[in-house]
Design a protein around this motif. Structure first.
Motif, PDB file in Angstrom:
ATOM      1  N   UNK A   1      -3.086  -7.039  31.481  1.00  0.00           N
ATOM      2  CA  UNK A   1      -2.084  -6.308  32.249  1.00  0.00           C
ATOM      3  C   UNK A   1      -1.598  -7.095  33.473  1.00  0.00           C
ATOM      4  N   UNK A   2      -2.471  -7.851  34.123  1.00  0.00           N
ATOM      5  CA  UNK A   2      -2.044  -8.661  35.265  1.00  0.00           C
ATOM      6  C   UNK A   2      -1.033  -9.716  34.871  1.00  0.00           C
ATOM      7  N   UNK A   3      -1.314 -10.410  33.787  1.00  0.00           N
ATOM      8  CA  UNK A   3      -0.393 -11.438  33.272  1.00  0.00           C
ATOM      9  C   UNK A   3       0.948 -10.813  32.887  1.00  0.00           C
ATOM     10  N   UNK A   4       0.889  -9.653  32.247  1.00  0.00           N
ATOM     11  CA  UNK A   4       2.109  -8.946  31.857  1.00  0.00           C
ATOM     12  C   UNK A   4       2.944  -8.599  33.082  1.00  0.00           C
ATOM     13  N   UNK A   5       2.338  -7.999  34.087  1.00  0.00           N
ATOM     14  CA  UNK A   5       3.078  -7.565  35.272  1.00  0.00           C
ATOM     15  C   UNK A   5       3.653  -8.743  36.049  1.00  0.00           C
ATOM     16  N   UNK A   6       2.935  -9.834  36.111  1.00  0.00           N
ATOM     17  CA  UNK A   6       3.428 -11.013  36.828  1.00  0.00           C
ATOM     18  C   UNK A   6       4.605 -11.684  36.122  1.00  0.00           C
TER      19      UNK A   6
ATOM     20  N   UNK B   1      10.374  -7.567  39.071  1.00  0.00           N
ATOM     21  CA  UNK B   1      10.059  -6.321  39.782  1.00  0.00           C
ATOM     22  C   UNK B   1       9.354  -5.358  38.846  1.00  0.00           C
ATOM     23  N   UNK B   2       8.425  -4.569  39.433  1.00  0.00           N
ATOM     24  CA  UNK B   2       7.645  -3.597  38.677  1.00  0.00           C
ATOM     25  C   UNK B   2       7.767  -2.246  39.381  1.00  0.00           C
ATOM     26  N   UNK B   3       8.290  -1.268  38.664  1.00  0.00           N
ATOM     27  CA  UNK B   3       8.428   0.093  39.181  1.00  0.00           C
ATOM     28  C   UNK B   3       7.311   0.949  38.604  1.00  0.00           C
ATOM     29  N   UNK B   4       6.629   1.708  39.485  1.00  0.00           N
ATOM     30  CA  UNK B   4       5.542   2.579  39.052  1.00  0.00           C
ATOM     31  C   UNK B   4       5.856   4.026  39.455  1.00  0.00           C
ATOM     32  N   UNK B   5       6.464   4.802  38.534  1.00  0.00           N
ATOM     33  CA  UNK B   5       6.684   6.219  38.820  1.00  0.00           C
ATOM     34  C   UNK B   5       5.381   6.988  38.569  1.00  0.00           C
TER      35      UNK B   5
ATOM     36  N   UNK C   1      -1.744   6.416  42.687  1.00  0.00           N
ATOM     37  CA  UNK C   1      -3.045   5.926  42.219  1.00  0.00           C
ATOM     38  C   UNK C   1      -2.927   4.636  41.412  1.00  0.00           C
ATOM     39  N   UNK C   2      -2.005   4.595  40.454  1.00  0.00           N
ATOM     40  CA  UNK C   2      -1.843   3.386  39.641  1.00  0.00           C
ATOM     41  C   UNK C   2      -1.319   2.236  40.487  1.00  0.00           C
ATOM     42  N   UNK C   3      -0.332   2.505  41.327  1.00  0.00           N
ATOM     43  CA  UNK C   3       0.219   1.449  42.184  1.00  0.00           C
ATOM     44  C   UNK C   3      -0.874   0.862  43.074  1.00  0.00           C
ATOM     45  N   UNK C   4      -1.715   1.709  43.630  1.00  0.00           N
ATOM     46  CA  UNK C   4      -2.819   1.241  44.474  1.00  0.00           C
ATOM     47  C   UNK C   4      -3.793   0.399  43.667  1.00  0.00           C
ATOM     48  N   UNK C   5      -4.105   0.843  42.467  1.00  0.00           N
ATOM     49  CA  UNK C   5      -5.014   0.094  41.591  1.00  0.00           C
ATOM     50  C   UNK C   5      -4.442  -1.282  41.252  1.00  0.00           C
ATOM     51  N   UNK C   6      -3.146  -1.338  40.916  1.00  0.00           N
ATOM     52  CA  UNK C   6      -2.504  -2.614  40.577  1.00  0.00           C
ATOM     53  C   UNK C   6      -2.490  -3.552  41.786  1.00  0.00           C
ATOM     54  N   UNK C   7      -2.237  -2.992  42.945  1.00  0.00           N
ATOM     55  CA  UNK C   7      -2.204  -3.800  44.172  1.00  0.00           C
ATOM     56  C   UNK C   7      -3.615  -4.305  44.520  1.00  0.00           C
ATOM     57  N   UNK C   8      -4.605  -3.408  44.484  1.00  0.00           N
ATOM     58  CA  UNK C   8      -5.959  -3.762  44.902  1.00  0.00           C
ATOM     59  C   UNK C   8      -6.682  -4.657  43.903  1.00  0.00           C
ATOM     60  N   UNK C   9      -6.562  -4.371  42.625  1.00  0.00           N
ATOM     61  CA  UNK C   9      -7.298  -5.110  41.590  1.00  0.00           C
ATOM     62  C   UNK C   9      -6.585  -6.372  41.124  1.00  0.00           C
ATOM     63  N   UNK C  10      -5.232  -6.352  41.120  1.00  0.00           N
ATOM     64  CA  UNK C  10      -4.490  -7.455  40.520  1.00  0.00           C
ATOM     65  C   UNK C  10      -3.589  -8.208  41.490  1.00  0.00           C
TER      66      UNK C  10
ATOM     67  N   UNK D   1      -0.751  -7.215  42.590  1.00  0.00           N
ATOM     68  CA  UNK D   1       0.640  -6.949  42.248  1.00  0.00           C
ATOM     69  C   UNK D   1       1.241  -6.077  43.350  1.00  0.00           C
ATOM     70  N   UNK D   2       2.487  -6.318  43.718  1.00  0.00           N
ATOM     71  CA  UNK D   2       3.175  -5.495  44.714  1.00  0.00           C
ATOM     72  C   UNK D   2       4.224  -4.637  44.013  1.00  0.00           C
ATOM     73  N   UNK D   3       3.830  -3.510  43.426  1.00  0.00           N
ATOM     74  CA  UNK D   3       4.788  -2.690  42.689  1.00  0.00           C
ATOM     75  C   UNK D   3       5.687  -1.888  43.623  1.00  0.00           C
ATOM     76  N   UNK D   4       6.803  -1.452  43.079  1.00  0.00           N
ATOM     77  CA  UNK D   4       7.694  -0.528  43.772  1.00  0.00           C
ATOM     78  C   UNK D   4       7.209   0.870  43.407  1.00  0.00           C
ATOM     79  N   UNK D   5       6.763   1.618  44.384  1.00  0.00           N
ATOM     80  CA  UNK D   5       6.240   2.955  44.116  1.00  0.00           C
ATOM     81  C   UNK D   5       7.367   3.979  44.087  1.00  0.00           C
TER      82      UNK D   5
END
Length: 159
Positions: free
Chosen positions: A89-94, A98-102, A108-117, A119-123
């Protein structure tokens, strides 16, 4: 007709076994769907809209509408398992600009992506207790891609 097979895709013996079973049952394989945690549609695009849980339908509907009405390429992904996150998933998002997370929560998902990977998603959070409407996501996608709305309304989809 469809069938599900549990297999470890890293083991050649598992792959050979389910292919042999499919050929035995039907004589051919028309479609294979890899259900290992992330489903992706839309291919090469400037924007990826990713979700999990009940946001799936609205995300898919909004992306289809924007693709159809504006001719804009919008990719979508749906995560089935948050813990652990799918390995790729990290490779995919990179791979997207831009990555939008509705999300129907506080992110929760945006925080997980930011903290674990990293990634700076658009919330795009909604905490009203109501599901996302396709029209809400269409407006957000259009605003991110700076595209104008279509002139006519589309029947059969909630705006």
């Amino acid at each position: 007709t469809a069938a599900a097979f549990k297999a470890d895709v890293t083991k050649e013996s598992d792959i050979k076994a389910f292919v042999a079973d499919a050929h035995k049952r039907w004589g051919r394989i028309d479609i294979l769907h890899n259900n290992v945690g992330v489903s992706i549609s839309g291919g090469d695009a400037e924007l990826l809209v990713i979700g999990w849980g009940s946001s799936y339908g609205a995300i898919q509907g909004a992306a289809r509408r924007v693709r159809r009405e504006q001719g804009v390429s919008v990719a979508t992904a749906h995560i089935r398992n948050l813990n652990p996150l799918p390995a790729n998933v990290g490779e995919l998002l990179r791979s997207y600009e831009r990555v939008l997370v509705p999300e129907m929560n506080m992110g929760q998902l945006a925080t997980l992506l930011r903290d674990k990977l990293g990634i700076a998603p658009i919330q795009f959070n909604k905490v009203t207790g109501q599901p996302f409407l396709i029209g809400e996501l269409v407006q957000k996608i259009r605003s991110l891609l700076a595209v104008k709305p279509a002139v006519r309304a589309v029947q059969g989809e909630r705006a």
